[in-house]
Design an enzyme around this catalytic site. Sequence first.
Site, PDB file in Angstrom:
ATOM      1  N   PHE A   9       0.592  -1.171   0.187  1.00 22.54           N
ATOM      2  CA  PHE A   9      -0.078   0.383   0.145  1.00 22.54           C
ATOM      3  C   PHE A   9       0.811   0.966  -0.135  1.00 22.54           C
ATOM      4  O   PHE A   9       2.165   1.353   0.518  1.00 22.54           O
ATOM      5  CB  PHE A   9      -1.159   0.326   1.180  1.00 22.54           C
ATOM      6  CG  PHE A   9      -2.244  -0.950   1.304  1.00 22.54           C
ATOM      7  CD1 PHE A   9      -3.308  -0.452   0.859  1.00 22.54           C
ATOM      8  CD2 PHE A   9      -1.648  -2.208   1.771  1.00 22.54           C
ATOM      9  CE1 PHE A   9      -4.268  -1.409   1.117  1.00 22.54           C
ATOM     10  CE2 PHE A   9      -2.412  -2.706   1.741  1.00 22.54           C
ATOM     11  CZ  PHE A   9      -4.043  -2.444   1.120  1.00 22.54           C
ATOM     12  N   ASP A  10       0.271   1.958  -0.430  1.00 16.26           N
ATOM     13  CA  ASP A  10       1.008   3.595  -0.686  1.00 16.26           C
ATOM     14  C   ASP A  10       0.332   3.923   1.073  1.00 16.26           C
ATOM     15  O   ASP A  10      -0.239   3.449   0.965  1.00 16.26           O
ATOM     16  CB  ASP A  10       0.364   4.124  -1.920  1.00 16.26           C
ATOM     17  CG  ASP A  10       0.869   5.930  -1.653  1.00 16.26           C
ATOM     18  OD1 ASP A  10       1.805   6.119  -0.843  1.00 16.26           O
ATOM     19  OD2 ASP A  10      -0.235   6.952  -1.866  1.00 16.26           O
TER      20      ASP A  10
END
Length: 214
Positions: A9-10
Amino acid sequence: MPNYDLVLFDMDGTIANTDPMIIETFHRLYKVYKPRVYRTDDELIYFSGPPIRDTLLKEFPDYPIEEMFPAYKTISRDCYRGFITEFEGVFETIKSFIKNGLKVGVITNKNSQNAALTLELIRLDDVIDYCLGSDDVKANKPDPSGAEMAFEHFNIKDKSRVLYVGDNTIDYDFATNAGIDCALLTWGPRKFQPGTNPKYWVKDFKELKKVVME
């Protein structure tokens, strides 16, 4: 069987709603360093994503980065606890991924200290134990070095089993450079650059869970 073995994930704009913090931080910076310049909230939203150093160099060229970066860090830290929240469904979705045997990590252009604080504020510090910040990698996104580090850490041999989840074109470029699939969340206010073509467009974490698990 899940469609992926590893979901990366960002952070800003993806698992953490940091836009209010970034907007408030830059409003305060402008009051001190450019009091005659006013940026709208819509303009400042786009400061989330690119490395902060690059943004500071562009927005405050009359001041040395050695002054601006510490100023940004000090002001932003004051804004963290009052302006950062989790997005709806993030905690439950990531816990579900882990419960079903998926590996989960975060790769962000935020520095590691602030990334750790953000995970704490959105209740994921005890859930996600692999998080690469800007000072952990040799080059920031969209350079794929962070992904290569994650592949090694999680012992990933098949990159087709890895998904990167983000909210802007930099995240798409990062995934493309790393040779992995990308899902982009569409709930944010940012517009995507022409040519942004992820494998999945998802409107929320409920839809993301279907992409990964079904």
